[in-house]
Design a protein around this motif. Structure first.
Motif, short mmCIF file in Angstrom:
data_model
loop_
_atom_site.label_atom_id
_atom_site.label_comp_id
_atom_site.label_asym_id
_atom_site.label_seq_id
_atom_site.Cartn_x
_atom_site.Cartn_y
_atom_site.Cartn_z
N LEU A 48 -31.61 9.81 -14.60
CA LEU A 48 -30.75 9.01 -13.74
C LEU A 48 -29.51 9.84 -13.43
CD1 LEU A 48 -29.95 6.36 -12.33
CD2 LEU A 48 -29.02 5.57 -14.52
N ASP A 49 -29.28 10.09 -12.15
CA ASP A 49 -28.15 10.89 -11.69
C ASP A 49 -27.19 9.96 -10.95
OD1 ASP A 49 -26.43 12.85 -10.77
OD2 ASP A 49 -27.89 13.81 -9.43
N LEU A 50 -26.04 9.70 -11.57
CA LEU A 50 -25.06 8.76 -11.02
C LEU A 50 -23.94 9.50 -10.29
CD1 LEU A 50 -24.75 6.46 -14.17
CD2 LEU A 50 -26.11 6.02 -12.11
N PHE A 51 -23.46 8.91 -9.19
CA PHE A 51 -22.52 9.60 -8.30
C PHE A 51 -23.16 10.93 -7.89
CE2 PHE A 51 -20.10 7.05 -11.34
CZ PHE A 51 -19.29 6.28 -10.51
N ALA A 52 -24.38 10.85 -7.38
CA ALA A 52 -25.23 12.02 -7.21
C ALA A 52 -24.72 13.01 -6.16
CB ALA A 52 -26.65 11.58 -6.85
N GLY A 53 -23.91 12.54 -5.21
CA GLY A 53 -23.33 13.45 -4.22
C GLY A 53 -24.39 14.17 -3.41
N THR A 54 -24.36 15.49 -3.45
CA THR A 54 -25.33 16.30 -2.69
C THR A 54 -26.71 16.30 -3.32
OG1 THR A 54 -24.76 18.29 -3.93
CG2 THR A 54 -23.52 17.86 -1.89
N TYR A 120 -13.14 12.83 -10.04
CA TYR A 120 -12.26 13.16 -11.15
C TYR A 120 -11.04 12.23 -11.22
CZ TYR A 120 -14.55 17.55 -12.56
OH TYR A 120 -15.42 18.48 -13.05
N GLY A 121 -10.62 11.71 -10.07
CA GLY A 121 -9.44 10.86 -10.03
C GLY A 121 -9.71 9.41 -10.39
N MET A 122 -10.94 9.07 -10.73
CA MET A 122 -11.26 7.70 -11.10
C MET A 122 -10.48 7.29 -12.35
SD MET A 122 -15.09 6.05 -11.39
CE MET A 122 -15.42 6.50 -13.09
N GLU A 123 -10.14 6.03 -12.46
CA GLU A 123 -9.32 5.57 -13.58
C GLU A 123 -10.08 5.69 -14.90
OE1 GLU A 123 -7.27 1.88 -13.23
OE2 GLU A 123 -7.05 2.06 -11.06
N GLN A 124 -9.32 5.92 -15.96
CA GLN A 124 -9.87 6.05 -17.31
C GLN A 124 -10.78 4.87 -17.66
OE1 GLN A 124 -9.22 8.48 -19.84
NE2 GLN A 124 -10.45 7.37 -21.34
N LYS A 125 -10.34 3.67 -17.34
CA LYS A 125 -11.10 2.47 -17.71
C LYS A 125 -12.46 2.42 -17.02
CE LYS A 125 -8.84 -0.58 -14.31
NZ LYS A 125 -10.02 -0.76 -13.44
N ARG A 129 -16.09 2.29 -18.62
CA ARG A 129 -17.00 1.22 -18.22
C ARG A 129 -18.41 1.75 -17.99
NH1 ARG A 129 -18.67 -3.59 -19.11
NH2 ARG A 129 -19.32 -4.80 -17.29
N ILE A 130 -18.53 2.95 -17.44
CA ILE A 130 -19.86 3.56 -17.25
C ILE A 130 -20.58 3.66 -18.59
CG2 ILE A 130 -21.08 5.66 -16.60
CD1 ILE A 130 -18.75 6.22 -14.64
N LYS A 152 -10.16 17.57 -17.47
CA LYS A 152 -9.58 17.63 -18.81
C LYS A 152 -8.54 16.54 -19.04
CE LYS A 152 -6.33 21.19 -17.27
NZ LYS A 152 -5.89 22.61 -17.45
N HIS A 153 -8.13 15.86 -17.97
CA HIS A 153 -7.14 14.79 -18.12
C HIS A 153 -7.77 13.47 -18.56
CE1 HIS A 153 -4.26 17.48 -16.29
NE2 HIS A 153 -5.05 17.63 -15.23
#
Length: 196
Positions: A48-54, A120-125, A129-130, A152-153
């Motif tokens: 399962l590839d999530l946020f699969a993009g290209t 990468y900018g998605m919130e920590q929570k 949740r994923i 790394k953040h």
């Protein structure tokens, strides 16, 4: 981007320039699969590839013999490109246009490897949740592995079922397994870290 191993090793894939994506670099992808090689024979693994993009990661799994591969992304252009490329290479990849969180809430299938590469900018929570949805809904096989790519953040080592992480330049791969299934990876993979 290129496929680094398997049936289509060396083949280059050029996605349209207008897709809203940040593909995993070839260097990071190669390092990731070097680690996974210590755990899995890819033949017939369910992915399962999530946020699969290209579809970069999906193609790599499929080239190595994994099937079926399910690639989920919310962008129509990304899903269309994955569908086109999978047909061209005769890959067993099913692209699904869906919000990833809604997919995880409703999906009933389970997988051997789950890979997620959220923005990468998605919130920590939301990163947390994923992980929660995958394990709460039993989407990962008992001897399977989940990998999340993040900056790394974002810190995920406090989450339940966290196993280990590896840093490659500005990217981090965090690995999750059911407790009790963690195995020590060999020293070569342990030391296989790159810095940009």
């Amino acid at each position: 981007m290129r496929i680094i191993s398997g049936k289509y090793k060396g083949r280059r894939i050029t996605p349209p320039g207008n897709l809203p994506v940040r593909p995993t670099t070839d260097m990071s992808k190669e390092a990731l699969f070097n680690i996974l090689n210590n755990y899995f024979n890819f033949s017939e693994l369910r992915i399962l590839d999530l946020f699969a993009g290209t579809g970069n990661i999906s193609y790599e799994f499929a080239s190595r013999g994994a099937e079926p591969v399910v690639a989920v992304d919310g962008d129509f252009g990304c899903v269309s490109f994955i569908k086109k490329t999978a047909k061209e290479f005769d890959f067993d990849i099913t692209p699904i246009k869906s919000d990833v969180f809604k997919f995880l809430e409703k999906n009933k299938a389970s997988y051997d490897i789950i890979f997620a590469d959220p923005p990468y900018g998605m919130e920590q929570k939301d990163f947390e949740r994923i992980i929660q949805l995958v394990f709460e809904n039993e989407l990962l096989e008992e001897d399977g592995m989940m990998i999340i790519e993040h900056s790394k953040h974002t810190k995920l080592e406090h989450m339940e079922n966290f196993s280990f992480s590896r840093n490659y330049g500005g990217s981090v791969f965090s690995f999750f397994e059911f407790e009790g299934n963690e195995e020590d990876i060999d020293e070569e993979a342990e030391d296989d870290e790159f810095e940009s």
